[in-house]
Design an enzyme around this catalytic site. Structure first.
Site, mmCIF file in Angstrom:
data_model
loop_
_atom_site.group_PDB
_atom_site.id
_atom_site.type_symbol
_atom_site.label_atom_id
_atom_site.label_comp_id
_atom_site.label_asym_id
_atom_site.label_seq_id
_atom_site.Cartn_x
_atom_site.Cartn_y
_atom_site.Cartn_z
ATOM 1 N N ASN A 1 38.968 42.033 31.788
ATOM 2 C CA ASN A 1 38.704 40.417 33.119
ATOM 3 C C ASN A 1 37.560 40.355 31.927
ATOM 4 O OD1 ASN A 1 37.261 38.686 34.436
ATOM 5 N ND2 ASN A 1 38.202 39.286 35.920
ATOM 6 N N ASP B 1 38.119 47.623 40.838
ATOM 7 C CA ASP B 1 38.557 46.826 41.719
ATOM 8 C C ASP B 1 37.986 46.000 42.445
ATOM 9 O OD1 ASP B 1 41.146 46.387 41.310
ATOM 10 O OD2 ASP B 1 41.818 46.415 43.659
HETATM 11 P P1 ITT Z 1 40.703 44.576 34.902
HETATM 12 O O1 ITT Z 1 42.195 44.773 36.730
HETATM 13 O O2 ITT Z 1 41.284 44.282 34.589
HETATM 14 O O3 ITT Z 1 39.411 44.694 35.647
HETATM 15 P P2 ITT Z 1 41.031 41.568 37.095
HETATM 16 O O4 ITT Z 1 41.158 39.986 37.325
HETATM 17 O O5 ITT Z 1 42.659 41.410 37.250
HETATM 18 O O6 ITT Z 1 40.950 42.535 35.567
HETATM 19 P P3 ITT Z 1 40.871 42.496 39.885
HETATM 20 O O7 ITT Z 1 42.255 43.274 39.742
HETATM 21 O O8 ITT Z 1 40.477 43.374 40.011
HETATM 22 O O9 ITT Z 1 40.613 42.717 38.129
HETATM 23 O O10 ITT Z 1 41.341 41.589 41.297
HETATM 24 C C1 ITT Z 1 40.047 40.631 41.691
HETATM 25 C C2 ITT Z 1 40.059 39.151 41.062
HETATM 26 O O11 ITT Z 1 39.103 38.529 42.331
HETATM 27 C C3 ITT Z 1 39.746 38.623 40.155
HETATM 28 O O12 ITT Z 1 40.973 38.247 39.237
HETATM 29 C C4 ITT Z 1 38.746 37.394 40.278
HETATM 30 O O13 ITT Z 1 40.003 36.320 40.974
HETATM 31 C C5 ITT Z 1 38.765 37.486 41.866
HETATM 32 N N1 ITT Z 1 36.778 38.126 41.248
HETATM 33 C C6 ITT Z 1 36.779 39.682 41.410
HETATM 34 N N2 ITT Z 1 35.324 39.461 41.497
HETATM 35 C C7 ITT Z 1 34.804 38.402 41.074
HETATM 36 C C8 ITT Z 1 33.422 37.489 40.572
HETATM 37 O O14 ITT Z 1 32.331 38.123 40.825
HETATM 38 N N3 ITT Z 1 34.112 36.301 41.211
HETATM 39 C C9 ITT Z 1 34.772 35.752 40.952
HETATM 40 N N4 ITT Z 1 36.379 36.220 40.917
HETATM 41 C C10 ITT Z 1 36.252 37.445 41.410
#
Ligand code: ITT
Length: 197
Positions: free
Chosen positions: A10, A70
């Site tokens: 991400n 996460d």
């Molecule tokens: P990685 O696993 O590769 O780190 P990911 O996007 O799949 O990336 P997660 O599984 O942790 O990450 O999913 C967290 C989701 O929650 C992320 O895709 C966003 O949609 C949301 N999220 C987390 N932190 C956020 C933030 O600071 N601002 C907005 N949305 C957020």
């Protein structure tokens, strides 16, 4: 300078890791920097399980200190959903705009002050020798009536951060990194663990 690999695909998260840890004198490496192309299934029951899985798999592969995140958004009127399923809520193929529209639709009949929500971030740090550490950060707020702002990523345009009166996507990166769940967890990680490496 201590090198830390950030186990995320991400780009929004990666920018925030660099902004907070760079000034603390850590060199941040991405998965591309270490040529890690593996896929890690995020099938854990909670944030910690997923974060650990990500940091451990990458640390095993590269032999460096690895930090994984996460995170998710927890909406009280939806019994804490989407929570650990935030990245895939409504369907894995949706983009963030469509996902945010689904949330706003589900909350159509929910009035302020019942639109409370929070972002939660669980960080896991894995060392190549098997040592591990974790910490958590939370940012409280409300779900907005409509999306606003262009900064950040994911649910930022619909999350009103408490006390700012603005959505996370209206805040500049410095402001977000002052109050966010991720910045809070990262500062704890530096104080309690990373500064000793
Ligand atoms: P990685 O696993 O590769 O780190 P990911 O996007 O799949 O990336 P997660 O599984 O942790 O990450 O999913 C967290 C989701 O929650 C992320 O895709 C966003 O949609 C949301 N999220 C987390 N932190 C956020 C933030 O600071 N601002 C907005 N949305 C957020």
């Amino acid at each position: 300078m201590t090198e830390i690999v950030v186990a995320t695909r991400n780009q929004g998260k990666l920018r925030e890791f660099r902004a907070v840890l760079g000034p603390e004198n850590f060199k941040i490496l991405s998965l591309d920097d270490i040529a890690f192309s593996g896929e890690i299934a995020e099938d854990g029951a909670d944030y910690l399980e997923n974060a650990r899985k990500k940091s451990r798999s990458v640390a095993k592969a590269c032999g460096k200190i690895v930090l994984a995140d996460d995170s998710g958004i927890e909406i009280d009127a939806l019994d804490g959903k989407p929570g650990v399923h935030s990245a895939r809520f409504g369907g894995a193929d949706l983009d963030s705009t469509a996902r945010n529209e689904i949330v706003l639709k589900l909350l159509q009949s929910v009035q302020h002050p019942k639109r409370t929500a929070r972002f939660r971030c669980v960080l896991s740090i894995s060392l190549p020798d098997g040592r591990k550490y974790n910490c958590e950060g939370i940012c409280e707020g409300h779900i907005a009536i409509r999306p606003k702002g262009k900064n950040g990523f994911g649910y930022d345009p619909i999350f009103l951060a408490a006390e700012t009166g603005k959505t996370m996507a209206e805040l500049g990166p410095e402001e977000k990194n002052r109050i966010s769940h991720r910045a809070m967890a990262l500062r704890k990680a530096v104080q309690e663990c990373l500064m000793f490496f």
